[in-house]
Write a protein that holds these residues in place. Structure first.
Motif, PDB file in Angstrom:
ATOM      1  N   ASN A  87       0.816  -1.227   0.000  1.00 38.06           N
ATOM      2  CA  ASN A  87       0.000   0.000   0.000  1.00 38.06           C
ATOM      3  C   ASN A  87       0.848   1.276   0.000  1.00 38.06           C
ATOM      4  O   ASN A  87       0.310   2.367  -0.099  1.00 38.06           O
ATOM      5  CB  ASN A  87      -0.967   0.028   1.182  1.00 38.06           C
ATOM      6  CG  ASN A  87      -0.302   0.290   2.522  1.00 38.06           C
ATOM      7  OD1 ASN A  87       0.842  -0.125   2.743  1.00 38.06           O
ATOM      8  ND2 ASN A  87      -1.010   0.959   3.412  1.00 38.06           N
ATOM      9  N   PHE A  88       2.185   1.159   0.134  1.00 39.41           N
ATOM     10  CA  PHE A  88       2.994   2.377   0.070  1.00 39.41           C
ATOM     11  C   PHE A  88       4.340   2.116  -0.581  1.00 39.41           C
ATOM     12  O   PHE A  88       4.819   0.968  -0.667  1.00 39.41           O
ATOM     13  CB  PHE A  88       3.197   2.978   1.466  1.00 39.41           C
ATOM     14  CG  PHE A  88       4.357   2.388   2.244  1.00 39.41           C
ATOM     15  CD1 PHE A  88       5.646   2.943   2.150  1.00 39.41           C
ATOM     16  CD2 PHE A  88       4.183   1.288   3.067  1.00 39.41           C
ATOM     17  CE1 PHE A  88       6.712   2.405   2.863  1.00 39.41           C
ATOM     18  CE2 PHE A  88       5.243   0.746   3.783  1.00 39.41           C
ATOM     19  CZ  PHE A  88       6.514   1.301   3.676  1.00 39.41           C
ATOM     20  N   TYR A  96       1.376   6.890  -0.981  1.00 39.17           N
ATOM     21  CA  TYR A  96       0.343   5.868  -1.142  1.00 39.17           C
ATOM     22  C   TYR A  96      -0.264   5.998  -2.540  1.00 39.17           C
ATOM     23  O   TYR A  96      -1.166   6.825  -2.747  1.00 39.17           O
ATOM     24  CB  TYR A  96      -0.713   6.033  -0.040  1.00 39.17           C
ATOM     25  CG  TYR A  96      -0.115   5.866   1.332  1.00 39.17           C
ATOM     26  CD1 TYR A  96      -0.040   4.608   1.924  1.00 39.17           C
ATOM     27  CD2 TYR A  96       0.431   6.959   2.025  1.00 39.17           C
ATOM     28  CE1 TYR A  96       0.538   4.434   3.178  1.00 39.17           C
ATOM     29  CE2 TYR A  96       1.016   6.793   3.276  1.00 39.17           C
ATOM     30  CZ  TYR A  96       1.072   5.532   3.849  1.00 39.17           C
ATOM     31  OH  TYR A  96       1.653   5.370   5.080  1.00 39.17           O
TER      32      TYR A  96
END
Length: 529
Positions: A387-388, A398
């Motif tokens: 997610n990042f 992100y």
């Protein structure tokens, strides 16, 4: 009164009996399939904890406040915790507005979640002594991160947050606070327009307000929305405290606790406020103003100086930039003879507790994982590559949130179940929460580089009897002090005679008794070193 006390005892006994009856009733819903082993270091630094934490799938309940609508099994953190630890976490959340009421009902029912947060420390200790929640220190050998942080590197934690027997029932939070979070602020665009330099001391602060008033005669240069908290907020600059215990504060000069509201330094502060009020430099609504009204004043040239949270520096600009692109609210030097701001603690207590039941060890190990560097990164940054990604500035970005106007911790909470209050136990300072705007960074630099911090007052550990007496005395004393503070500033007839009468009145109302309790607790604290 005696009947009321007796009823309270019966209720307390019923409550604790319910809690004890419920102990061991938590159900493991996870099944019995064996969990796959994991490579050491697969998920980063766990602080020597071995993953998975359990030898069979285990479900635990975790109660905390949150405005997020869905923190179910589809959330990244829930899935990742289960994959890494073998523990499926069932987050039971309630809105912050109703959380305390719900917690009281659940505690009274005796059906405690495996992990929960939010009880007052004294209440938690009482339940702990009845074995409703566990003394965490007794499991220290299984909890390497807790042991290292709170029993070795910060051994004062057990003395301050534990009970008289040295047992601790709360899991602290490490390194949450930013160095500078609140302080004085001023409209730099207006100061520059008028050729006024930012103040460096209290006299220059006063002269600056006078010059602004002369240029904007219909204004009240200083506005506040803090209500009676203005006395606490300003007190740091007058050397009158550095804890949530205000108006009680520790005087480092003679090593004793004192009551701020009757000190000469407090009167000096009131005299200064009275002068500002009399010369119309202080908004007459400073003790009653609402946030909406205060916002209007600070964004429409009705007021130019205030005290607030540093996030306001950019929030106000974003609100007003279409109408006034030159609007420039900046963090200012402190006011008061010490020239200092509050020191925020490195270790905080949100009363995160673990119920005594069949899931106790799994719950404690989960909290220990959340306290490790690996758990810290998961709960406050996320999962790299999932997610990042790391940005060029060293902070996470992100990709799937790139179209949002602002990605803050509330977005991360809602989207991924990160940054859950009561579940982040060691925030990673590479998180976006610590990525300051240019104005916020200026605030940090201004205070940190000059080391303008008041010394942190000791965190004392009171007995049950002392806690009850403090509660009995503190509310009425503080109410009397706030009423007097207001009259002293607003009423032109109040002066030396009224100040002397107030000191006598407060003395008769129990100030010495209250401070005696603090100083006895300080004596025990010192002797335990």
């Amino acid at each position: 009164m005696m009947l009321k006390k007796r009823i309270s005892i019966v209720l307390a006994a019923t409550l604790f009996s319910s809690i004890l009856a419920a102990c061991g009733s938590s159900t493991d819903k996870g099944g019995s399939a064996a969990l796959p082993s994991q490579e050491p270091g697969q998920y980063g630094d766990t602080g020597t904890l071995t993953l998975p934490l359990v030898d069979k799938p285990t479900t635990i309940t975790y109660m905390l406040p949150s405005n997020a609508k869905d923190l179910g099994p589809g959330k990244l953190v829930v899935q990742e915790l289960e994959k890494r630890t073998g523990i499926k976490v069932d987050f039971q959340t309630y809105s912050p507005q109703t959380y305390q009421d719900k917690l009281k009902v659940i505690v009274a029912s005796g059906k405690l979640p495996d992990i929960f947060t939010g009880l007052k420390p004294a209440e938690l200790k009482k339940i702990g002594k009845q074995n409703g929640v566990v003394a965490i220190n007794k499991y220290a050998d299984q909890l390497p991160n807790f042991k290292k942080l709170y029993m070795e590197e910060n051994d004062w934690v057990l003395k301050s947050f534990g009970d008289e027997a040295g047992d601790i029932y709360t899991w602290p939070i490490y390194n949450l606070n930013r160095k500078v979070n609140h302080g004085f602020m001023f409209r730099k665009d207006i100061f520059d327009e008028l050729g006024i330099k930012e103040w460096t001391n209290t006299d220059e602060f006063y002269e600056a307000l006078k010059k602004v008033k002369a240029a904007y005669p219909d204004s009240y240069p200083y506005a506040s929305k803090s209500l009676a908290n203005i006395f606490r907020d300003w007190a740091f600059g007058w050397g009158l405290g550095n804890t949530d215990q205000y108006p009680a504060y520790y005087d480092e000069k003679d090593g004793t606790w004192k009551y701020a509201a009757v000190q000469q330094a407090h009167k000096d502060m009131l005299d200064f406020m009275k002068k500002l009020y009399n010369e119309k430099l202080l908004d007459p609504e400073f003790l009653t103003d609402t946030q909406d009204s205060w916002t209007t004043k600070m964004t429409t040239d009705k007021s130019f100086v205030t005290f607030d949270w540093i996030g306001r520096l950019d929030l106000f600009y974003n609100q007003i930039k279409e109408q006034n692109p030159d609007y420039d609210l900046r963090y200012a030097n402190p006011v008061g003879p010490t020239g200092n701001v509050r020191t925020l603690p490195e270790v905080s207590d949100f009363s995160v507790a673990v119920a005594k039941n069949k899931n106790t060890e799994a719950s404690l190990k989960l909290l220990d994982y959340l306290t490790s560097p690996s758990g810290s990164e998961l709960m406050t940054i996320g999962v790299e590559g999932v997610n990042f990604e790391w940005g060029e500035d060293g902070f996470p970005v992100y990709p799937e949130l790139k179209d949002l106007p602002l990605v803050d911790i509330t977005v991360l909470e809602d989207r991924y179940a990160m940054w859950l209050e009561g579940a982040y136990l060691r925030p990673d300072h590479r998180s976006i929460y610590y990525r300051f705007s240019e104005k916020e960074q200026e605030a940090q630099d201004k205070i940190v580089k000059a080391d303008r911090f008041e010394p942190l007052d000791p965190i004392l550990n009171f007995t049950d009897e002392e806690t009850s007496k403090i509660a009995e005395l503190q509310t009425s004393l503080q109410k009397s002090a706030e009423e007097f503070n207001a009259k002293y500033i607003l009423d032109a007839g109040y002066g030396e005679a009224q100040w002397a009468d107030f000191q006598t009145k407060l003395s008769r109302s129990g100030v010495e008794e209250l401070m005696s309790i603090y100083n006895e607790a300080q004596k025990r604290y010192d002797e335990s070193k």
